[in-house]
Design a protein around this motif. Structure first.
Motif, PDB file in Angstrom:
ATOM      1  N   ILE A 352       0.864  -1.180   0.000  1.00 45.87           N
ATOM      2  CA  ILE A 352       0.000   0.000   0.000  1.00 45.87           C
ATOM      3  C   ILE A 352       0.902   1.232   0.000  1.00 45.87           C
ATOM      4  CG2 ILE A 352      -1.717   1.326   1.294  1.00 45.87           C
ATOM      5  CD1 ILE A 352      -2.736  -1.242   2.484  1.00 45.87           C
ATOM      6  N   ALA A 353       0.645   2.183  -0.930  1.00 45.19           N
ATOM      7  CA  ALA A 353       1.363   3.459  -0.943  1.00 45.19           C
ATOM      8  C   ALA A 353       0.409   4.542  -0.460  1.00 45.19           C
ATOM      9  CB  ALA A 353       1.864   3.776  -2.349  1.00 45.19           C
ATOM     10  N   ILE A 354       0.898   5.381   0.462  1.00 43.09           N
ATOM     11  CA  ILE A 354       0.078   6.488   0.963  1.00 43.09           C
ATOM     12  C   ILE A 354       0.866   7.788   0.827  1.00 43.09           C
ATOM     13  CG2 ILE A 354      -1.147   5.003   2.593  1.00 43.09           C
ATOM     14  CD1 ILE A 354       0.531   6.193   4.827  1.00 43.09           C
ATOM     15  N   ASP A 355       0.144   8.907   0.721  1.00 40.56           N
ATOM     16  CA  ASP A 355       0.827  10.200   0.642  1.00 40.56           C
ATOM     17  C   ASP A 355       1.071  10.742   2.047  1.00 40.56           C
ATOM     18  OD1 ASP A 355      -1.565  11.244   1.588  1.00 40.56           O
ATOM     19  OD2 ASP A 355      -2.231  11.966  -0.373  1.00 40.56           O
ATOM     20  N   ARG A 356       1.641  11.941   2.101  1.00 38.12           N
ATOM     21  CA  ARG A 356       2.009  12.507   3.401  1.00 38.12           C
ATOM     22  C   ARG A 356       0.789  12.759   4.282  1.00 38.12           C
ATOM     23  NH1 ARG A 356       6.461  14.203   5.656  1.00 38.12           N
ATOM     24  NH2 ARG A 356       6.344  15.759   7.317  1.00 38.12           N
ATOM     25  N   GLU A 357      -0.372  12.966   3.656  1.00 41.79           N
ATOM     26  CA  GLU A 357      -1.606  13.197   4.431  1.00 41.79           C
ATOM     27  C   GLU A 357      -2.270  11.885   4.840  1.00 41.79           C
ATOM     28  OE1 GLU A 357      -0.845  15.200   1.663  1.00 41.79           O
ATOM     29  OE2 GLU A 357      -0.121  16.545   3.255  1.00 41.79           O
ATOM     30  N   GLY A 358      -1.685  10.776   4.451  1.00 40.84           N
ATOM     31  CA  GLY A 358      -2.218   9.486   4.886  1.00 40.84           C
ATOM     32  C   GLY A 358      -3.261   8.898   3.965  1.00 40.84           C
ATOM     33  N   ARG A 359      -3.427   9.461   2.767  1.00 40.73           N
ATOM     34  CA  ARG A 359      -4.417   8.922   1.833  1.00 40.73           C
ATOM     35  C   ARG A 359      -3.764   7.879   0.931  1.00 40.73           C
ATOM     36  NH1 ARG A 359      -9.229  11.106   2.026  1.00 40.73           N
ATOM     37  NH2 ARG A 359      -9.474  13.071   3.152  1.00 40.73           N
ATOM     38  N   ILE A 360      -4.530   6.834   0.629  1.00 40.71           N
ATOM     39  CA  ILE A 360      -3.996   5.701  -0.128  1.00 40.71           C
ATOM     40  C   ILE A 360      -3.882   6.054  -1.605  1.00 40.71           C
ATOM     41  CG2 ILE A 360      -4.445   3.313  -0.837  1.00 40.71           C
ATOM     42  CD1 ILE A 360      -5.817   2.892   1.861  1.00 40.71           C
ATOM     43  N   LEU A 361      -2.683   5.809  -2.164  1.00 37.26           N
ATOM     44  CA  LEU A 361      -2.431   6.057  -3.576  1.00 37.26           C
ATOM     45  C   LEU A 361      -2.412   4.773  -4.387  1.00 37.26           C
ATOM     46  CD1 LEU A 361       0.556   8.575  -3.214  1.00 37.26           C
ATOM     47  CD2 LEU A 361      -1.867   9.131  -3.545  1.00 37.26           C
ATOM     48  N   GLY A 380      -7.627   6.636  -2.314  1.00 41.06           N
ATOM     49  CA  GLY A 380      -8.196   7.948  -2.031  1.00 41.06           C
ATOM     50  C   GLY A 380      -8.697   8.109  -0.610  1.00 41.06           C
ATOM     51  N   ARG A 381      -8.824   6.995   0.126  1.00 39.98           N
ATOM     52  CA  ARG A 381      -9.328   7.088   1.504  1.00 39.98           C
ATOM     53  C   ARG A 381      -8.172   7.088   2.489  1.00 39.98           C
ATOM     54  NH1 ARG A 381     -14.325   2.898   2.050  1.00 39.98           N
ATOM     55  NH2 ARG A 381     -14.368   3.839   4.130  1.00 39.98           N
ATOM     56  N   PRO A 382      -8.368   7.641   3.692  1.00 39.79           N
ATOM     57  CA  PRO A 382      -7.319   7.591   4.718  1.00 39.79           C
ATOM     58  C   PRO A 382      -6.987   6.139   5.068  1.00 39.79           C
ATOM     59  CG  PRO A 382      -9.019   9.178   5.314  1.00 39.79           C
ATOM     60  CD  PRO A 382      -9.539   8.419   4.136  1.00 39.79           C
ATOM     61  N   TRP A 383      -5.694   5.846   5.239  1.00 37.35           N
ATOM     62  CA  TRP A 383      -5.286   4.453   5.463  1.00 37.35           C
ATOM     63  C   TRP A 383      -5.899   3.876   6.724  1.00 37.35           C
ATOM     64  CZ3 TRP A 383      -2.773   2.887   9.839  1.00 37.35           C
ATOM     65  CH2 TRP A 383      -2.115   3.849  10.602  1.00 37.35           C
ATOM     66  N   ARG A 384      -6.180   4.716   7.740  1.00 40.51           N
ATOM     67  CA  ARG A 384      -6.728   4.201   9.002  1.00 40.51           C
ATOM     68  C   ARG A 384      -8.133   3.619   8.826  1.00 40.51           C
ATOM     69  NH1 ARG A 384      -3.341   8.164  11.112  1.00 40.51           N
ATOM     70  NH2 ARG A 384      -2.108   7.453  12.907  1.00 40.51           N
ATOM     71  N   GLU A 385      -8.852   4.071   7.781  1.00 40.20           N
ATOM     72  CA  GLU A 385     -10.179   3.517   7.528  1.00 40.20           C
ATOM     73  C   GLU A 385     -10.090   2.117   6.928  1.00 40.20           C
ATOM     74  OE1 GLU A 385     -12.517   6.097   5.139  1.00 40.20           O
ATOM     75  OE2 GLU A 385     -12.331   7.826   6.497  1.00 40.20           O
ATOM     76  N   ILE A 386      -8.946   1.806   6.331  1.00 38.15           N
ATOM     77  CA  ILE A 386      -8.768   0.519   5.656  1.00 38.15           C
ATOM     78  C   ILE A 386      -7.884  -0.417   6.474  1.00 38.15           C
ATOM     79  CG2 ILE A 386      -7.997  -0.588   3.529  1.00 38.15           C
ATOM     80  CD1 ILE A 386     -10.399   1.306   3.206  1.00 38.15           C
ATOM     81  N   MET A 387      -6.790   0.116   7.008  1.00 33.63           N
ATOM     82  CA  MET A 387      -5.827  -0.672   7.784  1.00 33.63           C
ATOM     83  C   MET A 387      -6.100  -0.476   9.275  1.00 33.63           C
ATOM     84  SD  MET A 387      -3.416  -2.277   5.937  1.00 33.63           S
ATOM     85  CE  MET A 387      -1.876  -2.255   6.842  1.00 33.63           C
ATOM     86  N   ASN A 388      -7.018  -1.254   9.820  1.00 31.49           N
ATOM     87  CA  ASN A 388      -7.342  -1.165  11.248  1.00 31.49           C
ATOM     88  C   ASN A 388      -6.396  -2.095  12.002  1.00 31.49           C
ATOM     89  OD1 ASN A 388      -8.465  -0.870  13.755  1.00 31.49           O
ATOM     90  ND2 ASN A 388     -10.398  -1.890  13.283  1.00 31.49           N
ATOM     91  N   LEU A 389      -5.282  -1.553  12.489  1.00 29.71           N
ATOM     92  CA  LEU A 389      -4.245  -2.338  13.154  1.00 29.71           C
ATOM     93  C   LEU A 389      -4.352  -2.167  14.660  1.00 29.71           C
ATOM     94  CD1 LEU A 389      -1.277  -1.342  10.813  1.00 29.71           C
ATOM     95  CD2 LEU A 389      -2.530  -3.508  10.789  1.00 29.71           C
TER      96      LEU A 389
END
Length: 656
Positions: A352-361, A380-389
């Motif tokens: 998973i690649a994310i930008d500095r704002e934490g959105r998934i690229l 396009g969504r924040p990684w925390r909404e997808i990657m619940n660790l």
């Protein structure tokens, strides 16, 4: 028309820059991914060796503890009225059992050696040998203790092991101890341990004393000693590893020995309930570099990546400054982008690649499979909404390593025991790392997260741990039986012979009970438990189980059974209910004070409610949350109680 062409050029330029960025990042990430995966395998192999050495050490100390516990029941040693007879019995015991234990000695509750194979110790205060004997004396539970590394007169380095001794009335009457010589442990367990080309294992105790190291002049020294400081770097990291292993954790640490950089995997060996040793399986980092080169991941590999990236950057420069001819490059760049995406899709790990704002690229196919989210939903969504660790034990968010990678610009690793909560709420154990995407100034523009499903690895590790634990638990009753039979072979007193055979029978029955529980656990794990319903007379079943349990207890509490008048029969699985009640009664008898165990049965709506109550040491608040988990034994366990911690686990599974 010109305006349209300019828009096309602009769109093409932006697309090209994105693709070039992906290729640039991809080349770097491919390198990192290949290196990390090979190095991870290298370290995993070290972990296998560390696990095996830790299990061997646990079994070795358990065997020594068993021998001392059995010797403590011999009348002349348990009640040493005659110091000469007691000392002679200790000498005979050592010769007869061919034990690795040496320097056996019996210490009274008043902290004085009353007999010993070393006659010079008789009459000497035990506290003069170190603080470990006062520790077992003052402990209300009198748990077995190990000393720090000592150098007995005329002997090699050793650790002293002492177990409590109880008189015929069950009162604490002192200790029985002996020396475990570190040379014996080395020759038996560690001398031949090798890993990679120049790897080895070494052992520290929970104080940071070196119990074994191939550099023999370090044995007996503490990590704080000048000799160790001369040889080692990163002592802070090694001391942190000792502290982590003391708490039951495992991990890796880098350090240097005589200028050679090494990586070590450390494991905790619980040699006594209140003592842990630290096993370090270590090898030079250069051995790992050789391994990478052997599979072609050498300078030529990185040069090819650099050349590819440089060429593509030149193409980007031409496109940005060129004319409409750049349009003809679109198809070529699209194919390159497709190749990169295909390459990422084929990687077995989630990427998973994310930008500095934490959105998934970017979200590859493996990430879709592991998380349960599609790429279209995730990008396009924040990684925390997808990657619940979350942490497996504390249940707290565990994604902080990603933020640290962005903030520091350095690669970070997931904490061990991290869980990913999938879209369907299923929890999956995961592991790996987050590496920053850096711009030309070294500032992190985002992060590449590489992760994998570790379910199979965790299950393999659990099975290996279960096997090692089961081996450890079987050793105690079998050693008891074998020792008693050894003593019985040369016994001339009929009375003593009967006592030895009775002890052997107890050990054999304990081993049989443990084997039965292990098989039952396997049935539970493999879904082989059969539920057949029938009408059951509750009162009759409780009386039958109580009689069976009483028959197997050498001494035990008085059982009091009360069945509610309105409760005559229930529709349930009689075989499972019998096993549930039996395990509860055995547990209550084993952990109680021997006075009474009450059982109450009543109806609650459409359920049968059983309440079992004993008296004795209470269960701590920390232990209460774990008493129904496999292999758990509470801190209120009597010192001489055999078992594996499976009874209440089986109760829970049978009720379910």
């Amino acid at each position: 028309m010109r305006h349209k062409r300019l828009k096309t050029v602009l769109a093409t330029t932006i697309t090209t820059l994105i693709v070039i960025g992906l290729v640039f990042v991809g080349g770097s990430r491919i390198r990192d991914w290949v290196t990390q995966n090979l190095f991870r395998q290298y370290v995993a192999n070290e972990g296998v060796i560390a696990d095996q050495v830790a299990a061997d050490l646990e079994n070795e100390t358990a065997s020594a503890q068993d021998k001392l516990n059995i010797a403590a029941q011999i009348p002349a040693i348990r009640n040493p009225v005659d110091p000469v007879a007691c000392s002679t019995e200790l000498g005979v015991l050592l010769a007869g059992l061919q034990s690795k234990l040496g320097n056996l000695g019996r210490v009274s509750a008043q902290d004085v050696f009353v007999c010993s194979v070393n006659k010079a110790l008789i009459g000497v205060s035990g506290s003069k040998l170190g603080p470990y004997l006062p520790e077992i004396m003052s402990d209300p539970k009198h748990q077995p203790v190990l000393s720090r590394v000592i150098l007995p007169p005329g002997a090699t380095y050793a650790v002293a092991l002492h177990v409590p001794v109880y008189d015929a009335k069950g009162q604490f009457s002192g200790t029985l101890g002996g020396a475990l010589y570190l040379k014996d442990l080395k020759d038996k367990l560690l001398k031949s341990v090798k890993f990679a080309q120049n790897g080895f294992a070494f052992v520290l105790d929970d104080n940071g004393d070196v119990l074994y190291h191939p550099k023999t002049e370090l044995i007996g020294k503490n990590l704080d000693s000048p000799d160790v400081r001369k040889s080692f770097s990163n002592l802070v990291g090694l001391q942190a590893a000792v502290a982590a292993a003391k708490a039951g954790h495992s991990g890796t640490v880098r350090y240097s020995l005589d200028g050679v950089e090494k990586v070590a995997v450390y494991r905790s060996a619980q040699v006594l309930p209140n003592h842990r040793w630290v096993v370090m399986a270590t090898a030079p980092v250069a051995d790992a570099a050789s391994l990478l080169k052997a599979v072609g991941v050498d300078q030529a590999f990185w040069t090819a990546i650099a050349m590819q990236t440089g060429a593509l950057m030149l193409v980007a420069f031409v496109v940005v400054l060129g004319t409409l001819r750049a349009i003809r490059l679109q198809e070529s760049l699209a194919r390159e982008k497709s190749r990169i995406q295909t390459m990422l899709a084929s990687i077995g790990d989630g990427v998973i690649a994310i930008d500095r704002e934490g959105r998934i690229l970017l979200f590859n196919a493996a990430a879709e499979l592991i998380t349960g989210w599609s790429s279209a939903e995730a990008v396009g969504r924040p990684w925390r909404e997808i990657m619940n660790l979350i942490g497996e034990h504390d249940r707290r968010p565990a994604g902080g390593f990603i933020d640290v990678a962005i903030r520091t610009g350095k690669a970070q690793h997931m904490a061990s025991n991290t869980l990913l909560v999938r879209r369907d709420e299923v929890e999956v154990p995961v592991g790996d790392s987050a590496a920053p995407i850096l711009d030309v100034t070294g500032v992190a523009m985002g992060v590449i997260i590489v992760f994998r499903d570790m379910t199979e690895e965790r299950e393999t590790a659990r099975m290996k741990s279960d096997f090692a634990y089961a081996s450890h638990q079987f050793r105690t009753p079998l050693t008891q039986a074998m020792t008693a039979l050894d003593l019985a072979q040369n016994e001339t007193s009929r009375k003593q012979l009967k006592e030895d055979l009775a002890m052997a029978r107890i050990g054999t029955e304990s081993a049989h009970r443990l084997a039965t529980k292990m098989l039952a656990m396997a049935d539970v794990d493999n879904g082989r438990v059969q539920v057949t319903l029938a009408s059951v007379d509750v009162a009759g079943l409780l009386r039958d189980v109580e009689a069976e349990v009483r028959e197997h207890l050498s001494k035990g509490p008085k059982f009091q059974i009360a069945v509610a008048p309105e409760l005559k029969s229930v529709q349930t699985a009689p075989d499972l209910l019998k096993q549930i009640v039996a395990e509860l009664l055995y547990n209550a008898a084993d952990y109680g004070d021997g006075k009474a165990v009450s059982v109450a049965a009543r109806r609650r709506a459409h359920e049968l409610e059983l309440e079992v109550h004993n008296t004795g040491a209470p269960i701590s608040t920390e232990d209460q949350a774990q008493i129904f988990t496999r292999f758990f034994r509470g801190a209120n366990k009597p010192v001489d109680l055999a078992g594996a911690g499976l009874g209440l686990y089986l109760v829970r599974e049978y009720v379910k």
